[in-house]
Design an enzyme around this catalytic site. Structure first.
Site, PDB file in Angstrom:
ATOM      1  N   LYS A  87      -8.588  -9.091   9.138  1.00 11.76           N
ATOM      2  CA  LYS A  87      -9.055  -9.371  10.509  1.00 11.76           C
ATOM      3  C   LYS A  87      -8.060  -8.833  11.534  1.00 11.76           C
ATOM      4  CE  LYS A  87     -11.090 -13.830   9.173  1.00 11.76           C
ATOM      5  NZ  LYS A  87     -10.899 -15.288   9.335  1.00 11.76           N
ATOM      6  N   ARG A 108       3.503  -7.795  -2.273  1.00 14.00           N
ATOM      7  CA  ARG A 108       3.243  -6.363  -2.514  1.00 14.00           C
ATOM      8  C   ARG A 108       2.453  -5.834  -1.332  1.00 14.00           C
ATOM      9  NH1 ARG A 108       1.179  -3.621  -7.995  1.00 14.00           N
ATOM     10  NH2 ARG A 108       3.407  -3.921  -8.388  1.00 14.00           N
TER      11      ARG A 108
HETATM   12  C1  NCD Z   1       3.767   0.113 -10.878  1.00 10.36           C
HETATM   13  C2  NCD Z   1       3.680  -0.095  -9.392  1.00 10.36           C
HETATM   14  O1  NCD Z   1       2.828  -0.845  -8.901  1.00 10.36           O
HETATM   15  O2  NCD Z   1       4.513   0.495  -8.717  1.00 10.36           O
HETATM   16  N1  NCD Z   1       3.110  -0.850 -11.626  1.00 10.36           N
HETATM   17  C3  NCD Z   1       3.786  -2.015 -11.935  1.00 10.36           C
HETATM   18  O3  NCD Z   1       4.185  -2.753 -11.084  1.00 10.36           O
HETATM   19  N2  NCD Z   1       4.006  -2.266 -13.230  1.00 10.36           N
HETATM   20  C4  NCD Z   1       3.511   1.493 -11.318  1.00 10.36           C
HETATM   21  C5  NCD Z   1       2.295   2.231 -10.855  1.00 10.36           C
HETATM   22  O4  NCD Z   1       1.408   1.676 -10.208  1.00 10.36           O
HETATM   23  O5  NCD Z   1       2.223   3.425 -11.175  1.00 10.36           O
END
Ligand code: NCD
Length: 309
Positions: A87, A108
């Site tokens: 939003k 993340r």
């Molecule tokens: C990785 C990431 O998200 O950076 N995956 C993970 O966390 N194991 C690698 C990737 O996405 O290539």
């Protein structure tokens, strides 16, 4: 004595060698408890919020499993479109809200520097679970833990990082973390996807030997550890450039015949096409063991930043 209590985990190069050892030792202890089926209540009464604005299987689930294994509880946003970010809410406002609900936050986010921005918005510990093409420090700690388990000593190893070294946050963090040890690096990538100069310079300043190569088979003859990575499709503006580069390196069982004896093959996963399935029954194929190591290492991190260990 290293002090990790109330600290954020934002970059692999934030840790002293003593801190790294504390994390590795505690992860080892927790792995023992998991193996023996001992229940732990280290994080009892604590709530973890996992806030994931990019796809994830291993990182989010292993953080959540880690918290549950420690007797804590979890709340989760598994995709940006299910949160108020869709939003138009700022990251800072989201974090100021989440800090009222949780004791520790795992984030993340697609933008480089997002975890740092989040950490500045709250006094609760923030752990960076990947900030765009920046870093992925908790992955590098479980990668180190895996190397220690598979190879025992880290000093003296030749480690090859292969694939998308420009955009891959796991290799950025792993290279910087391993700079605490006496390793030698081979970097294998297409010219357009080479390791950022800033990281190469940092490694060389730390006295680490770094060699660039474009040939995977040649690198394998000298490698104790091969760390393969996916070409990071989501970081490409031009889909035709991704198509041109996506199958640059494909590791097959044939490569192992000419490789250094006992080479350990790692990958943060997900793999797309970089490691053929015929590699999976090779004894040195460690990538699924590596994914499993995410649980004890993240247990250690959660307990330490929460001041519970
Ligand atoms: C990785 C990431 O998200 O950076 N995956 C993970 O966390 N194991 C690698 C990737 O996405 O290539």
């Amino acid at each position: 004595m290293p002090q990790l209590a109330s600290k954020d985990v934002l970059r692999a190069d934030q840790f002293s060698k003593d801190e790294i050892e504390v994390i590795m030792n505690l992860a080892h202890e927790y792995e023992g408890a998991l193996t023996d089926g001992r229940t732990l209540n280290v994080m009892e009464g604590q709530v973890l919020c996992t806030l994931f604005y990019e796809p994830s299987t291993r990182t989010r689930l292993s953080f959540e499993a880690a918290m549950l294994r420690l007797g804590g509880q979890v709340i989760s946003v598994a995709e940006a479109k299910s949160s108020s970010a869709s939003k138009g809410e700022s990251l800072c406002d989201t974090i100021k809200t989440v800090e009222a609900y949780a004791d520790v936050i795992v984030l993340r986010h697609p933008q480089i520097g997002a975890a740092k921005e989040a950490a500045e918005a709250t006094s609760k510990p923030v752990l960076n679970a990947g900030d765009g093409a920046g870093q992925h420090p908790t992955q590098s700690l479980l990668d180190l833990y895996t190397i220690q388990k598979e190879k025992e000593a880290v000093d003296g190893l030749t480690v090859t990082l292969a694939g998308d070294l420009k955009n891959g946050r796991t290799v950025h963090s792993l290279a910087l973390l391993l700079a605490n040890y006496d390793v030698r690096f081979l970097f294998v990538s297409p010219g357009a996807l080479s390791m950022p100069a800033k990281i190469v310079d940092r490694l060389r300043e730390a006295g680490i030997s770094v060699k660039m190569a474009e040939d995977l088979a040649g690198a394998l003859r000298e490698s104790d550890v091969l760390y393969m990575t996916r070409i990071q499709k989501e970081r490409f503006d031009d889909p035709s450039e991704y198509d041109r580069l996506k199958d640059s390196f494909i590791l097959t069982r044939k490569h192992i015949e000419d490789a250094r004896n006992g080479v350990v093959v790692m990958h943060p996963l997900p793999r797309v096409n970089e490691i053929a399935e015929d590699m999976d029954d090779y004894s040195g194929a460690a990538y699924f063991r590596q994914a499993a190591n995410g649980v004890p290492v993240r247990m250690a991190l959660l307990a330490l930043v929460s001041g519970r260990a």
